[in-house]
Design an enzyme around this catalytic site. Sequence first.
Site, PDB file in Angstrom:
ATOM      1  N   ARG A  45       0.837  -1.153  -0.050  1.00 30.64           N
ATOM      2  CA  ARG A  45       0.021  -0.024   0.057  1.00 30.64           C
ATOM      3  C   ARG A  45       0.755   1.321  -0.014  1.00 30.64           C
ATOM      4  O   ARG A  45       0.479   2.381  -0.460  1.00 30.64           O
ATOM      5  CB  ARG A  45      -0.645  -0.107   1.231  1.00 30.64           C
TER       6      ARG A  45
ATOM      7  N   ARG B  22       9.495   5.755  -4.084  1.00 34.24           N
ATOM      8  CA  ARG B  22       9.282   6.582  -5.465  1.00 34.24           C
ATOM      9  C   ARG B  22      10.646   7.279  -5.333  1.00 34.24           C
ATOM     10  O   ARG B  22      11.376   7.482  -4.596  1.00 34.24           O
ATOM     11  CB  ARG B  22       8.588   8.100  -5.077  1.00 34.24           C
TER      12      ARG B  22
ATOM     13  N   ARG C 203      -6.994  -5.531  15.069  1.00 34.17           N
ATOM     14  CA  ARG C 203      -6.192  -4.796  15.565  1.00 34.17           C
ATOM     15  C   ARG C 203      -7.101  -3.590  15.918  1.00 34.17           C
ATOM     16  O   ARG C 203      -7.875  -3.223  15.195  1.00 34.17           O
ATOM     17  CB  ARG C 203      -5.193  -4.180  14.497  1.00 34.17           C
TER      18      ARG C 203
ATOM     19  N   ARG D 103       2.035   7.304  15.715  1.00 34.58           N
ATOM     20  CA  ARG D 103       1.953   8.454  15.142  1.00 34.58           C
ATOM     21  C   ARG D 103       1.231   9.494  15.676  1.00 34.58           C
ATOM     22  O   ARG D 103       0.516   9.153  16.842  1.00 34.58           O
ATOM     23  CB  ARG D 103       1.382   8.344  13.630  1.00 34.58           C
TER      24      ARG D 103
ATOM     25  N   GLU E  70      -1.641   7.951  18.605  1.00 33.33           N
ATOM     26  CA  GLU E  70      -2.351   6.899  18.252  1.00 33.33           C
ATOM     27  C   GLU E  70      -1.359   5.631  18.687  1.00 33.33           C
ATOM     28  O   GLU E  70      -0.136   5.295  18.255  1.00 33.33           O
ATOM     29  CB  GLU E  70      -2.262   6.852  16.650  1.00 33.33           C
TER      30      GLU E  70
ATOM     31  N   TYR F 146      -9.320  -5.232   4.405  1.00 39.69           N
ATOM     32  CA  TYR F 146      -8.920  -3.695   4.613  1.00 39.69           C
ATOM     33  C   TYR F 146      -9.505  -2.937   3.490  1.00 39.69           C
ATOM     34  O   TYR F 146      -9.215  -3.341   2.221  1.00 39.69           O
ATOM     35  CB  TYR F 146      -7.393  -3.802   4.413  1.00 39.69           C
TER      36      TYR F 146
ATOM     37  N   ASP G  24     -10.493   0.996   2.295  1.00 40.79           N
ATOM     38  CA  ASP G  24     -10.429   2.333   2.425  1.00 40.79           C
ATOM     39  C   ASP G  24     -12.202   2.757   2.102  1.00 40.79           C
ATOM     40  O   ASP G  24     -12.801   2.113   1.561  1.00 40.79           O
ATOM     41  CB  ASP G  24      -9.575   2.841   1.457  1.00 40.79           C
TER      42      ASP G  24
END
Length: 396
Positions: free
Chosen positions: A177, A181, A259, A290, A313, A361, A363
């Site tokens: 995911r 780059r 989770r 984070r 988090e 999962y 989105d």
Amino acid sequence: EFVNADLVVVGSGFFGLTIAERAATELGLKVAVLDRRHHIGGNAYSENEAQTGIEVHRYGAHLFHTSNERVWEYVNRFTKFTSYQHKVYTSHKGEVYPMPINLGTINQFFRSAMSPTEAKALIAEQAGELAGTDPQNLNDKGIQLIGRPLYEAFIKHYTGKQWQTDPKDLPAEIISRLPVRYNYDNRYFNDTYEGLPVDGYTAWIERMADHPNIEVVLNSDFFEDGEYGRSSVLGQVPVIYTGPVDRYFDYAEGDLSWRTIDLEEEVLPIEDFQGCSVMNYPDADAAFTRIHEFRHFHPERDYTKDATVIMREFSRFAEKGDEPYYPVNTSDDRQKLLAYRDLAKGEKSVLFGGRLGTYKYLDMHMAIGSALSMFDNKIKPHFTGGAKLESGGVDA
Ligand code: FAD
Ligand code: UDP
């Protein structure tokens, strides 16, 4: 027994609301939407923090992005989007790097000024131990993608904290995911469309549910007695179930592992805490993964300069009673899921969908897209042509 609806939807997240909206608007059906929480919207729900008025995503930061034209057209019926583009930074050993890993991260990490070609050659050399293999687990996939030094700095402990599972036991897809780059583009997402709802998630969600044929029933658990509870509706009207699939079958095939996250909110008397919306903490010494700072999601809004809202988090395994957020998806889980899919096939007039119902999962744009497909392929043919309503398993 009489049920005062043509269709019962369990769960008012994006999956359930998309089904309800389509069934009410396109087919004129009377739809009851049940949720055990005190609000609609599932995990995308947001509200303005009381003291500061800053919009806070209650169940963790939600960034909307999609390349699906149909989903983009659909969501724009209910909200406009800002031009927000998500960018993340990561704080490793007292230094801040751009994330996802890009040429900026690589050059900063190696104290170098490599060109894209030079950087690719270096990473290829560092990933050489796994060259030509097709890694199935996150550890090997990560090393193959970025080499061991970058993997150990930015991925290994972060993933360990987030999943509390040895990366060797996690599926490789999780890491796929994240883009890598070899240029300085540090946008988090690659999608064609991206933005945040101009007047917030809750306004968007409320518009989806705002239809005279849609009745929303909050604080109601499908498994408890009630007007639209399981014992009243099963066998009477079709049900779209978006809660946890293992819960539906009373955990007959064992618990699927999930989770959950704990979010610690803090209001600080300063204008800006970290200068960006999300800072990752990939080292083992911080317990959190984070920190979110919500003002930065809406730079266009005129928020107070006297205070800011941050959220740390923490991630851990879900126990019964916790909100299941992310499917862990170990090989053991995948075995159980197959068994649940077989059970689901035998469940007449109940379709399973969404993140919890399919143990996938998803989105937001994926949840909406799969709900639109379920509507087209199953619900509409059933109500307009009498086609049998069969799930074919947990397949959304
Ligand atoms: P949910 O939103 O989970 O809704 C399911 C609903 O069913 C819940 O409201 C629940 O209360 C209800 N329910 C469950 N059991 C019962 C029952 N027995 N009776 C009644 N009601 C029940 N997506 C993105 O696109 N971008 C992001 O940045 C992003 N970030 C995320 C961060 C976190 C921490 C999480 C958890 C998810 C994130 N997502 C993100 C995913 C997004 O939340 C989901 O795609 C979307 O919410 C899926 O909607 P859903 O309808 O499948 O499930
Ligand atoms: N990840 C990581 N370090 C980071 C960010 C992500 O190791 O700084 C890994 C981690 O395993 C995570 C996965 O990449 O689960 C996907 O990241 P994403 O940000 O998509 O996770 P989410 O926002 O869904 O929790």
